[in-house]
Design a protein around this motif. Sequence first.
Motif, PDB file in Angstrom:
ATOM      1  N   TYR C 380       0.827  -1.204   0.000  1.00  0.00           N
ATOM      2  CA  TYR C 380       0.000   0.000   0.000  1.00  0.00           C
ATOM      3  C   TYR C 380       0.866   1.260   0.000  1.00  0.00           C
ATOM      4  CZ  TYR C 380      -2.942   3.695   1.919  1.00  0.00           C
ATOM      5  OH  TYR C 380      -3.577   4.885   2.142  1.00  0.00           O
ATOM      6  N   PHE C 381       1.803   1.301   0.942  1.00  0.00           N
ATOM      7  CA  PHE C 381       2.558   2.543   1.087  1.00  0.00           C
ATOM      8  C   PHE C 381       3.534   2.755  -0.065  1.00  0.00           C
ATOM      9  CE2 PHE C 381       1.224   2.227   5.575  1.00  0.00           C
ATOM     10  CZ  PHE C 381       0.664   3.486   5.672  1.00  0.00           C
ATOM     11  N   GLU C 382       3.925   1.674  -0.715  1.00  0.00           N
ATOM     12  CA  GLU C 382       4.871   1.830  -1.813  1.00  0.00           C
ATOM     13  C   GLU C 382       4.170   2.082  -3.140  1.00  0.00           C
ATOM     14  OE1 GLU C 382       7.289  -1.624  -1.662  1.00  0.00           O
ATOM     15  OE2 GLU C 382       8.483  -0.874   0.023  1.00  0.00           O
ATOM     16  N   SER C 383       2.842   1.985  -3.141  1.00  0.00           N
ATOM     17  CA  SER C 383       2.125   2.183  -4.399  1.00  0.00           C
ATOM     18  C   SER C 383       1.686   3.641  -4.514  1.00  0.00           C
ATOM     19  CB  SER C 383       0.902   1.272  -4.447  1.00  0.00           C
ATOM     20  OG  SER C 383      -0.036   1.809  -5.340  1.00  0.00           O
ATOM     21  N   PRO C 384       2.264   4.368  -5.476  1.00  0.00           N
ATOM     22  CA  PRO C 384       1.828   5.764  -5.631  1.00  0.00           C
ATOM     23  C   PRO C 384       0.348   5.834  -5.973  1.00  0.00           C
ATOM     24  CG  PRO C 384       3.301   5.082  -7.422  1.00  0.00           C
ATOM     25  CD  PRO C 384       3.279   3.974  -6.433  1.00  0.00           C
ATOM     26  N   LEU C 385      -0.154   4.808  -6.651  1.00  0.00           N
ATOM     27  CA  LEU C 385      -1.564   4.801  -7.029  1.00  0.00           C
ATOM     28  C   LEU C 385      -2.468   4.824  -5.791  1.00  0.00           C
ATOM     29  CD1 LEU C 385      -2.113   4.679 -10.027  1.00  0.00           C
ATOM     30  CD2 LEU C 385      -2.855   2.319  -9.752  1.00  0.00           C
ATOM     31  N   TRP C 386      -2.152   3.948  -4.852  1.00  0.00           N
ATOM     32  CA  TRP C 386      -2.954   3.871  -3.630  1.00  0.00           C
ATOM     33  C   TRP C 386      -2.810   5.154  -2.827  1.00  0.00           C
ATOM     34  CZ3 TRP C 386      -6.844   0.935  -2.518  1.00  0.00           C
ATOM     35  CH2 TRP C 386      -6.923  -0.370  -3.022  1.00  0.00           C
ATOM     36  N   GLY C 539     -10.825   7.098 -14.489  1.00  0.00           N
ATOM     37  CA  GLY C 539      -9.666   6.247 -14.278  1.00  0.00           C
ATOM     38  C   GLY C 539      -8.413   7.050 -13.959  1.00  0.00           C
ATOM     39  N   VAL C 540      -8.470   8.356 -14.161  1.00  0.00           N
ATOM     40  CA  VAL C 540      -7.288   9.191 -13.913  1.00  0.00           C
ATOM     41  C   VAL C 540      -7.289   9.688 -12.478  1.00  0.00           C
ATOM     42  CG1 VAL C 540      -6.006  11.202 -14.667  1.00  0.00           C
ATOM     43  CG2 VAL C 540      -7.322   9.876 -16.318  1.00  0.00           C
ATOM     44  N   LYS C 541      -8.407  10.312 -12.116  1.00  0.00           N
ATOM     45  CA  LYS C 541      -8.516  10.861 -10.764  1.00  0.00           C
ATOM     46  C   LYS C 541      -9.178   9.808  -9.879  1.00  0.00           C
ATOM     47  CE  LYS C 541      -7.089  15.032 -11.835  1.00  0.00           C
ATOM     48  NZ  LYS C 541      -6.232  15.930 -11.082  1.00  0.00           N
ATOM     49  N   THR C 542      -8.392   8.829  -9.494  1.00  0.00           N
ATOM     50  CA  THR C 542      -8.951   7.707  -8.767  1.00  0.00           C
ATOM     51  C   THR C 542      -9.129   8.041  -7.298  1.00  0.00           C
ATOM     52  OG1 THR C 542      -7.693   6.351 -10.249  1.00  0.00           O
ATOM     53  CG2 THR C 542      -8.692   5.255  -8.395  1.00  0.00           C
ATOM     54  N   THR C 543     -10.304   7.705  -6.782  1.00  0.00           N
ATOM     55  CA  THR C 543     -10.496   7.844  -5.337  1.00  0.00           C
ATOM     56  C   THR C 543     -10.279   6.474  -4.709  1.00  0.00           C
ATOM     57  OG1 THR C 543     -12.837   7.361  -5.484  1.00  0.00           O
ATOM     58  CG2 THR C 543     -12.199   9.667  -5.658  1.00  0.00           C
ATOM     59  N   LEU C 544     -10.273   6.484  -3.398  1.00  0.00           N
ATOM     60  CA  LEU C 544      -9.999   5.241  -2.685  1.00  0.00           C
ATOM     61  C   LEU C 544     -11.033   4.139  -2.977  1.00  0.00           C
ATOM     62  CD1 LEU C 544      -7.667   4.465  -1.020  1.00  0.00           C
ATOM     63  CD2 LEU C 544      -8.853   5.231   1.020  1.00  0.00           C
ATOM     64  N   PRO C 545     -12.329   4.427  -2.872  1.00  0.00           N
ATOM     65  CA  PRO C 545     -13.289   3.363  -3.180  1.00  0.00           C
ATOM     66  C   PRO C 545     -13.149   2.870  -4.618  1.00  0.00           C
ATOM     67  CG  PRO C 545     -14.380   5.171  -2.074  1.00  0.00           C
ATOM     68  CD  PRO C 545     -13.007   5.642  -2.393  1.00  0.00           C
TER      69      PRO C 545
END
Lengths: 355, 358, 587
Positions: C380-386, C539-545
């Motif tokens: 989680y912490f290493e994923s910039p996406l998350w 798909g670009v501005k992804t939120t957590l859910p």
Amino acid sequence: MTTTTTRPTRRALLQLAGGAAAGALAAPYLAGTARAATQIIVADPGGPFGPAFRKAFYDPFEKATGNKVVNVAREAEPTAQFKAMVETKSYTWDVCTLTLSARDILAGQGLLDPIGFTHADVPKLMPEAISPLYMGTDVYSTVFAYRTDRVKNAPASWADFFNVEKFPGRRALRKNPIDTIEQALLADGVPLDKLYPLDVDRAFKVLDKIKPHVAVWWTGGAQSTQLLQSGEVDMLPGWNARLQAAIDGGTPARIVWNQGLYSIEGWGLPKGGPKADVARQFVRFCSDPKAQALFTEILAYGPTNLDAYQTIPAERAKVLPTSPENLKQMAIADEAWWSANRAKVSERFNAWLLT
Amino acid sequence: MTTTAAKPDAKPMQAKLVIEGLCKRYGATTALEPSSLSVAEGEFLTLLGPSGSGKTTLLQLICGLVDASEGRVVIDGRDQSRMPVHQRDIGLVFQHYALFPHLTVTENIAFPLKMRGRPASEIARRVADTLAMVHLGHLAKRFPRELSGGQQQRVALARCFVYQPSIILMDEPLGALDKKLREHMQIEIKRLHRESGATIVYVTHDQEEALAMSDRICLMNHAKIEQLGTPREIYERPRTAFAADFIGISNIFRGRWDGNGSLETAHGRFALPVNAASPGAEPALVVRPEHLRLGAPDGNAVTGRVSEIVYAGSETRVIATLSDGAPLVLRLGPDDAVPAIHDQIVAGWARDRAVLVA
Amino acid sequence: MSMAATSGTMRERARGFRFGALWLAVPGLLFLAVFFAWPVAQLLGLSLFDPDSGKASIATYERIAATDVYLRVLGITFRIAGYTALYSLLIGYPLAYWLSRLPDLYRGRMLLFVMVPFWTSYLVKTFAWMIVLGRSGIINSLAMGSGIVDQPLPLLHNEFGVMVGMVHAMVPLAVMTMLPVMAGIDRRLVQAAQTLGASPAHAFWLIYFKLSLPGVAAAGLLVFISSLGFFIVPAFLGGRRETMLAQLIITQVQELLNWPFAGALAAMMLAAALVSCWVYDRVFGLSTVAGGSAQVGAGRIRDLGLAILAQVAKLAGGVSALMQGLIGRRGSALVLPVFSWLAIAFLVLPTLLVIPLAFTSSQFLEFPPPGYGLSWFRTYFESPLWIQATIRSFLVAFATAIAATAIGGFTALALANSRTRWSGLIFAFFLAPMIVPRIIIAVGLFYLFARIGLVATDLGLVIGHTVLAIPFTLVTMAAVLKGYDQRLDQAAATLGANRLRTLTGVTVPLVKGGLVAAFLFAFITSFDELSIAIFVSGGVKTTLPKQMWDDMILQLNPTLAAVSVVVFIVVTLMLLVAERFRSSSSS
């Protein structure tokens, strides 16, 4: 859309005012780069596809051309977004992965741009994987798997799967007529090469018999992995990579490739996209057999360019749908038939489920 | 004040309600010190005291809304300490009426009768009678929120009188009304008391109300009973400085007993009343304003300067400032000469008019 | 008399204020007109045109009428939503009653527990329930291991599973809706009834329960309407028959691209929802949703209701007497707290389950974990996406909360000060985003945003989430302002404060508790929102859910659990701060 996004050109600003540019303008900001090269936004299915395609396609493409690839995760069914994107000319994606059915729906509504090359350019590509508007990158197959720890009498065909007396065990089916109708017909003895056009009435008669024995009707791919892994059911149909994921994670299960139906996922371009040239270049790049071989290291899906098997280890080839051993046991699902009949059959299937 | 029930000074003929060592503690705080009290049949007893003095707690203990920590509640000779609220034959009129907002006036009044399973015909008759008694017959179909404060109060009274409980408790029932309405309702309640012959325990913090309505007053302070007696007893013979101060206006001179017949105070040495008991540790002399006269008839006198004159029709109140800054209040009759503001005055009292308190 | 003169001018001033007050609702009205009514109307309008010829056509409705499958799905949708409302009330009422009797401080803390399901993503909750209820799940393992049953209980992939998932998600909403109504009931009325001879059972049913009915009805309506739009829970926890209309709409929109037909199905669902609201309004009055007093029903229905309550009271009296005989008075007194703690355990359980799953060493969400480790937190912490998705979700939720609280607050203020016949209509309009299924709003907004360049922007997400959050903030603020003494504002005005100073100096500090509650409501609405995020984020501005959803579809792994734990910790800290803020404002 201008190809360089670092300078706020008058045109870009005008388009921003018109509202079409926001997504594409935001993208380079997200990626944190400001190179004066073209950047395309690629929508892949996300999840394990991200790193797999990054390794196989995106990084090599960037290296080879100097262009930049930003990948985003698309929806499981991106057609709605795709449609609105084209209709409003607000191109958030330049290329997007599509299933054959999505391709046909989008093509039918005139929402796709040509990819700019033909089968003659890439002769080793599976012929089903290429059309003027589309190039397939990976093949997935609908097969079934069973828990080896619970099902002692190994089933080997759909007839076995549907035979609840001889092969006891909890079963799941997909809560969708696609694949399920075919499976019923195969179980009833229809040969693999004579499936289409589907005899829907006959299929429902077969389904009637198994209905009381179906414990779970699954709706999502990840759910099928979970069902197999947790032991919620003992056998279920699913997409090979999803079932493989459970097996790779240590679940005692086996995939039955016999009478599998495969289908293809690949690239399509939104009609009128501003960076279509680079996007086409990218799609063409993805037909390369060496590149395709790379993604199979992470994804258990088959390459569409069969030359890829020259570099894929034999052990890995065993779990890939397009390896010669597996491919010969299977047939391709007929998307055209489904495009024409899906609405009606879905309606009937939904009604049938409720009774 | 005329009452058909117990005469103010008469000994209670039969104890309707007896409280023995009743006490309530919440953890470390004491809401009511062990207290005992007896109320006669038909008596109108008022629990009077400042807020937080324990009077509402005592009331809640009597009707069973609060469980006592110790002590007993005896009604008609039967110990009802453990009896649930709804089985005690007690009526309670709440401070803010507590009318059921979803029921009409009629339904509110009929409620206690329904709970007692009375036949419909009897309910209808008694509700109608009671409505007439409180002069609300024309509002029978209204909902409480459609009534004025005084009308709501009368519905609350009617709801309580209708089932003729043997004891009626009233928790500051007039607190939310304006002065004129209050006085009107006081008379109304007295009338209901007289007509019904009910035993009433009435809670108020208004001493005038207590004096006007009660057969006896139970003065409370600091979670205990300070003094119990008829209004006249409490007014004329307060036992403590608090009692003197809380009921009516008092001039209080604290001092030191000289061991003889006098009290040494900051304003001089005053002779004690002739029959006074031995003073306690902190003795004080209480002199009511109406007992002060200009001049010094008996040697008990203080000197002050007039700071305010209040004309109130039947009397004139003079407020003077004593040498140490304390106020002194005198009440002058219509025939008395009224001093002017800033006049230096000497006010004195007959020694037997003063009361020595502990 | 001077009194009359004063009250005369007061009335005039009040009338002027009223006229002015309604203007405060205008920004909210415009906002909802543009970003809610228009896009939804457009989508529904699609159902009336043939997509090929562009001519008006009712073909879509003919298709619905041609088969009974859609009506049956509608029936199932209503049945599931109805049962969800019923069970949420049955669990939520005693819980809310218990909470309302707790001391303030203690209640605040207990409420945090009740709210736990709210700030656990419903995607994660759903999977937690699969782990609890599955054939080899926790309950069945315990039951089989202890020998209570010899066959696994069928708890999942049937209506029971759906009920568990939905009721679990809805009980907090039911409690939060009923609690203010219960807190507003004068407890002395129950005491009064008892002194008048009513047994505790009679006093409760005839007085307290009757007075709490508006809250019960409001909670029932909110839960029912919210439940209509569920699609994840029935898909994952339901069986063959548990298909809800939202699932069909999503299939039409996302897979089959038949928007006219989706519009027709949406119109059917909306019509059904509106009919329920209309019935509700007839019976209880819509204003009760915000804690308004219920209409007094017509004579006979009312008498009947009171008679029924009397019978219920009699029955309950018998039951409680029986119970007291069986387990004694002390035991009976424990029934409510024990029930409430069980209900809280039910609410908290899935979230608690997620914690060990987050530390698993397995590739799968399996329980109990075969081993423990921090690898999924590392993922989680290493994923910039998350991380980007997490930060965006917090920022978007924060902006949404501010916007929705402001709009809801001003509108509540406008409605509180106005008694025009329009206010009921305006109120209903502001509640509409709650009634229209989210997927319809999402698709409509997507269409609108695409044309004005708001797709894949944070602003687009904030606008979409604000639309969804406004009903909650309005209801919360309206309930608070109802209990607010308007004369304080008038007092401030007479003391020389202008409108703005009055608002900032008097009104806002006094309704701070309500503002904090509205803010949190809006924050959580945005934070857990998926439908809008799916369509608007591009798909670009992804939120957590959205990120969780992508994960859930593709590669269900324990990163989900790790993310949930991190979010859980952050939100808990935030709520504790808010609680401190609120309690400091009340003291």
